[in-house]
Write a protein that holds these residues in place. Structure first.
Motif, PDB file in Angstrom:
ATOM      1  N   ASN A 173      -6.142   0.519  14.140  1.00 49.73           N
ATOM      2  CA  ASN A 173      -6.672  -0.652  13.379  1.00 49.73           C
ATOM      3  C   ASN A 173      -6.845  -1.866  14.122  1.00 49.73           C
ATOM      4  OD1 ASN A 173      -3.989  -1.574  13.731  1.00 49.73           O
ATOM      5  ND2 ASN A 173      -3.621  -1.550  11.647  1.00 49.73           N
ATOM      6  N   PRO A 223      -6.405   8.007   7.973  1.00 51.96           N
ATOM      7  CA  PRO A 223      -7.119   7.156   6.563  1.00 51.96           C
ATOM      8  C   PRO A 223      -8.263   7.930   6.167  1.00 51.96           C
ATOM      9  CG  PRO A 223      -6.515   5.892   8.695  1.00 51.96           C
ATOM     10  CD  PRO A 223      -6.032   7.385   8.902  1.00 51.96           C
ATOM     11  N   TRP A 241       2.677  -8.402  18.761  1.00 54.80           N
ATOM     12  CA  TRP A 241       2.136  -7.149  18.573  1.00 54.80           C
ATOM     13  C   TRP A 241       2.222  -6.494  20.081  1.00 54.80           C
ATOM     14  CZ3 TRP A 241       0.285  -3.856  14.853  1.00 54.80           C
ATOM     15  CH2 TRP A 241       0.092  -4.370  13.782  1.00 54.80           C
ATOM     16  N   LEU A 276      -3.392  -8.323   8.163  1.00 46.16           N
ATOM     17  CA  LEU A 276      -2.129  -8.242   8.199  1.00 46.16           C
ATOM     18  C   LEU A 276      -1.301  -8.696   6.844  1.00 46.16           C
ATOM     19  CD1 LEU A 276       0.296  -6.858   9.716  1.00 46.16           C
ATOM     20  CD2 LEU A 276       0.484  -9.128  10.855  1.00 46.16           C
ATOM     21  N   PRO A 292       1.191   6.719   9.088  1.00 44.61           N
ATOM     22  CA  PRO A 292       1.773   5.697   9.645  1.00 44.61           C
ATOM     23  C   PRO A 292       1.521   4.369   8.716  1.00 44.61           C
ATOM     24  CG  PRO A 292       0.036   6.396  10.896  1.00 44.61           C
ATOM     25  CD  PRO A 292       0.153   7.410   9.889  1.00 44.61           C
ATOM     26  N   ASP A 302     -13.261  -0.708   9.307  1.00 46.07           N
ATOM     27  CA  ASP A 302     -11.938  -0.883   9.542  1.00 46.07           C
ATOM     28  C   ASP A 302     -11.288   0.373   9.994  1.00 46.07           C
ATOM     29  OD1 ASP A 302     -12.212  -3.080   8.611  1.00 46.07           O
ATOM     30  OD2 ASP A 302     -11.363  -2.681   6.579  1.00 46.07           O
ATOM     31  N   ILE A 303     -12.234   1.655  10.168  1.00 49.25           N
ATOM     32  CA  ILE A 303     -11.593   2.917  10.327  1.00 49.25           C
ATOM     33  C   ILE A 303     -12.142   3.441  11.904  1.00 49.25           C
ATOM     34  CG2 ILE A 303     -11.031   5.283   9.876  1.00 49.25           C
ATOM     35  CD1 ILE A 303     -10.663   4.536   7.199  1.00 49.25           C
ATOM     36  N   GLU A 349       0.059   1.866   9.213  1.00 47.25           N
ATOM     37  CA  GLU A 349      -1.389   1.399   9.427  1.00 47.25           C
ATOM     38  C   GLU A 349      -2.322   1.996   8.643  1.00 47.25           C
ATOM     39  OE1 GLU A 349       0.467   2.578  11.957  1.00 47.25           O
ATOM     40  OE2 GLU A 349       0.599   1.393  13.734  1.00 47.25           O
ATOM     41  N   PRO A 391      -5.370  -5.070  14.486  1.00 50.11           N
ATOM     42  CA  PRO A 391      -4.462  -5.540  15.363  1.00 50.11           C
ATOM     43  C   PRO A 391      -3.655  -4.813  16.457  1.00 50.11           C
ATOM     44  CG  PRO A 391      -4.062  -5.650  12.954  1.00 50.11           C
ATOM     45  CD  PRO A 391      -5.172  -4.942  13.254  1.00 50.11           C
ATOM     46  N   VAL A 446      -4.749   0.535   5.496  1.00 53.73           N
ATOM     47  CA  VAL A 446      -6.139   0.696   5.620  1.00 53.73           C
ATOM     48  C   VAL A 446      -6.573   1.257   4.397  1.00 53.73           C
ATOM     49  CG1 VAL A 446      -8.051   2.259   6.401  1.00 53.73           C
ATOM     50  CG2 VAL A 446      -6.556   1.075   7.916  1.00 53.73           C
ATOM     51  N   VAL A 474     -15.296  -0.038   4.600  1.00 58.53           N
ATOM     52  CA  VAL A 474     -13.867   0.437   5.226  1.00 58.53           C
ATOM     53  C   VAL A 474     -13.935   1.489   6.162  1.00 58.53           C
ATOM     54  CG1 VAL A 474     -11.687   1.348   4.675  1.00 58.53           C
ATOM     55  CG2 VAL A 474     -12.510  -0.459   2.888  1.00 58.53           C
ATOM     56  N   ALA A 495      -4.935   8.121  15.293  1.00 58.31           N
ATOM     57  CA  ALA A 495      -5.184   8.058  13.870  1.00 58.31           C
ATOM     58  C   ALA A 495      -4.581   6.761  13.242  1.00 58.31           C
ATOM     59  CB  ALA A 495      -4.334   9.164  13.242  1.00 58.31           C
ATOM     60  N   GLY A 496      -3.767   6.017  13.997  1.00 56.17           N
ATOM     61  CA  GLY A 496      -3.277   4.847  13.165  1.00 56.17           C
ATOM     62  C   GLY A 496      -3.873   3.331  13.595  1.00 56.17           C
TER      63      GLY A 496
END
Lengths: 292, 358
Positions: free
Chosen positions: B214, A73, B139, A4, A92, B72-73, A94, B216, A98, B68, B211-212
């Motif tokens: 992650n 992403p 969050w 973040l 978005p 991450d995705i 996020e 957090p 990424v 990544v 889709a968003g």
């Protein structure tokens, strides 16, 4: 949390001038950005676009990574960009975080609906692509076009005309363009006044508000797709759309309705706020003031 | 359980089915593992799990893009898909048990709309909250608001639909529609205040998407969903007994009110958190438990666990469709589940036409 913090640092980035002349695989997000890349003659570096980027027509041949505000992403990474130039509001957030963490250079371009704003946008895209010279040429040409529009606006004697932008007319309900919209911006550039300055964004308005606003001209956009035009405007031709407008009693009662002053322009050119905005402002001015 | 006479124990009454449900559970667990791995290896980009694994085994550093995309995705997204799918299906199963009705589903009877309203309020008005509130929730603000919205709606629905211990099917469906409409209208009020940008965001949010996702976001939603999922199996006995009617359940020693309260909390937590992180994903809650009931009977001891597993599998499959079918763009997952689930729901309605007292 580290991620973040990283995202926040990267988001703060665009304040610095960010130039990528070496970028060979550029993804343009947002119709105006794509249009500017083409106008700069840098389209050979483009490897993708978003759904809103459909001008010039050649752009449609590029892979479409989806709607600019609902990006995936992985989809974006799959076209292998080394530079993304995006209208602000691409997201978005996020997804953008990424992409940045994946090491893709990301330049966000501010969007303002006035002459300064569109010129700044040209400069920012040229800067991002590392072609300041081509940028200056385009800047000069666009500035001249905008100057021409300004000249015509200043030549108007008496009150500027009041223009009501009607985004759509579904079921006789008027969806009007208020303040802080591209429609508001181009109406000003054309030397006229927005008839709905009290509304924020594109919102449905009541018949009474329409009558109260008393527009001199009703402006609609051509979508370039017969079905879309019929859905939004009540007809795919100018005549059919005009009939649909005058069939709405509230619109028919306004000065614009009485004079049959309904004008239409290509939607992308009208609202795009890209390289054609100067021409669009001149064209709109001539349409609005044609009768007088 | 000792108090139950043999004929009141559906699971013993139908030993064959219980056996089948257990085998089905094992099969679903295996299937989930396989689908999760495929899901990790499947996507729009050329990143392959095989290459990453062989790189890792050979002690090589992962290519940046592989790292990544995988870590991450795809990984948070696969985990989110599992949590959200399981939560929606379990919510459906619990609600159907609570209302003794195959048509109860958080999406249909307005609970999702209530959760959406909570989430939308938190999104649009969150900035106006005093700093310490925002800092305290962080969050979690949106999931917690969605949970509260879902909880209030479920409570209201149950209060309206139940009279003297009896829940009326017709009242529940109609009240659900009314509550959903009220929640949607209130959301509309909030949306009317939003600017064009927020408006477009909310439109896409309503279609549902992973889709968003992650880390957090996953860590904000997953604990609430995990809590609801873990507590769900403890409802099985109560829900089984409730199938006999509330009075009968009370007679066999079930503390009916306690079961109901817990069921409502579970539904609100699971649906609320799922809606908060992924928007409106419909029909998983109604289709999954129904399929399982057809396959292995109504015993909640297996139904709840199997619903979680099949719900996760279903959502992972739907998500694989959503992120590859129009790649590099992405189809909102709510569209995929509605296209798959809508016709199925109609089919259930047609099959039950004679049974429902509508």
């Amino acid at each position: 949390m580290k991620r973040l913090a990283l995202a926040l640092i990267l988001l703060a980035g665009p304040a610095l001038a960010d130039s990528h002349p070496e970028a060979r695989r550029v993804l343009a997000l947002g119709g105006s950005v794509t249009e500017i890349v083409y106008a700069l003659g840098e389209e050979s570096r483009l490897i993708g676009r978003d759904t809103t980027s459909n001008w010039p027509p050649e752009a449609n041949a590029l892979p479409d990574v989806g709607y600019v505000r609902a990006l995936s992403p992985e989809g974006v990474l799959s076209v292998g960009p080394d530079l993304i130039v995006a209208e602000d509001g691409a997201g978005p957030p996020e997804a953008v975080a990424v992409l940045k963490s994946a090491g893709v250079a990301f330049v966000s371009v501010e969007e303002r609906f006035d002459a300064e704003g569109v010129l700044d946008k040209v400069d920012a895209v040229a800067e991002a692509l590392g072609v300041p010279d081509k940028g200056r040429v385009l800047h000069e040409k666009l500035a001249a076009d905008l100057q021409a529009a300004l000249g015509r606006a200043q030549a108007v004697t008496g009150e500027p005309k009041k223009v009501l932008f009607v985004l759509s007319l579904q079921g006789g309900r008027v969806m009007a363009g208020g303040a802080d919209t591209a429609a508001d911006g181009i109406i000003r550039l054309a030397g006229a006044r927005n008839a709905m300055p009290g509304v924020q964004g594109y919102k449905p308005v009541t018949d009474e508000a329409v009558i109260e606003a008393a527009p001199d001209v009703i402006l609609m956009m051509r979508r370039g797709d017969a079905q879309a035009d019929a859905d939004a405007n009540g007809g795919s031709s100018h005549t059919a759309a005009k009939q649909a407008v005058l069939a709405v009693p509230a619109l028919a009662q306004t000065p614009a309705g009485r004079d049959g002053a309904v004008v239409m322009m290509d939607g992308l050119k009208l609202l795009g706020f890209g390289p054609r905005t100067g021409e669009a402002a001149v064209e709109l001015h001539d349409l609005i003031y044609a009768g007088s | 359980m000792a108090a139950l006479s043999p004929e009141l124990r559906p699971q013993r009454l139908d030993g064959d089915r219980s056996h089948r449900a257990r085998r089905l559970g094992l099969f679903l667990a295996l299937l989930l593992a396989v689908v999760a791995v495929i899901s990790l290896g499947w996507g729009a980009s050329g990143t392959s799990l095989m290459r990453a694994v062989s790189d890792l085994l050979a002690g090589r550093e992962l290519v940046m893009q592989d790292r990544v995309v995988l870590l991450d995705i795809r990984l948070p997204r696969v985990l989110m898909g599992i949590f959200v799918g399981a939560s929606l299906a379990v919510s459906g199963a619990v609600m159907q048990g609570l209302f003794r009705n195959p048509l109860a589903d958080p999406g249909i009877v307005g609970v999702s709309s209530g959760a959406s309203l909570g989430a939308i309020l938190a999104i649009v008005l969150g900035g106006a909250l005093p700093g310490w509130v925002a800092a305290f929730f962080g969050w979690y603000l949106v999931p917690v608001a969605a949970f509260i919205g879902g909880w209030l709606t479920t409570m209201a629905l149950y209060r309206i639909a139940t009279r003297r211990g009896r829940t009326s099917v017709a009242t529940m469906l109609l009240a659900g529609i009314a509550l959903g409409a009220i929640m949607a209208a209130l959301s509309g009020l909030v949306i009317l205040r939003a600017n064009d940008r927020e408006l477009r965001d909310l439109t896409f949010w309503g279609l549902g998407s992973l889709a968003g996702t992650n880390w957090p976001k996953l860590l904000a939603g997953a604990p609430i969903m995990a809590l609801a999922l873990i507590s769900a199996p403890w409802l099985a006995r109560g829900l089984n007994a409730l199938a006999l009617g509330e009075a009968a359940a009370g007679h066999v020693g079930i503390r009916v009110q306690k079961v109901k309260n817990r069921a409502i909390l579970t539904v609100a937590g699971a649906t609320g958190a799922a809606v908060a992180v992924s928007g409106g994903i419909g029909f998983v809650g109604i289709v999954v438990p129904h399929l399982l009931r057809l396959a292995s009977g109504p015993d909640h001891r297996w139904l709840l666990v199997n619903s979680a597993l099949l719900g996760a599998v279903t959502l992972l499959l739907a998500d694989m469709v959503s992120r590859t079918v129009i790649a590099p763009a992405e189809l909102p997952i709510g569209i995929v589940t509605a296209i798959m689930g809508g016709p199925f729901f109609l089919w259930i309605l047609l099959r039950n036409r004679g049974v429902l007292d509508l």
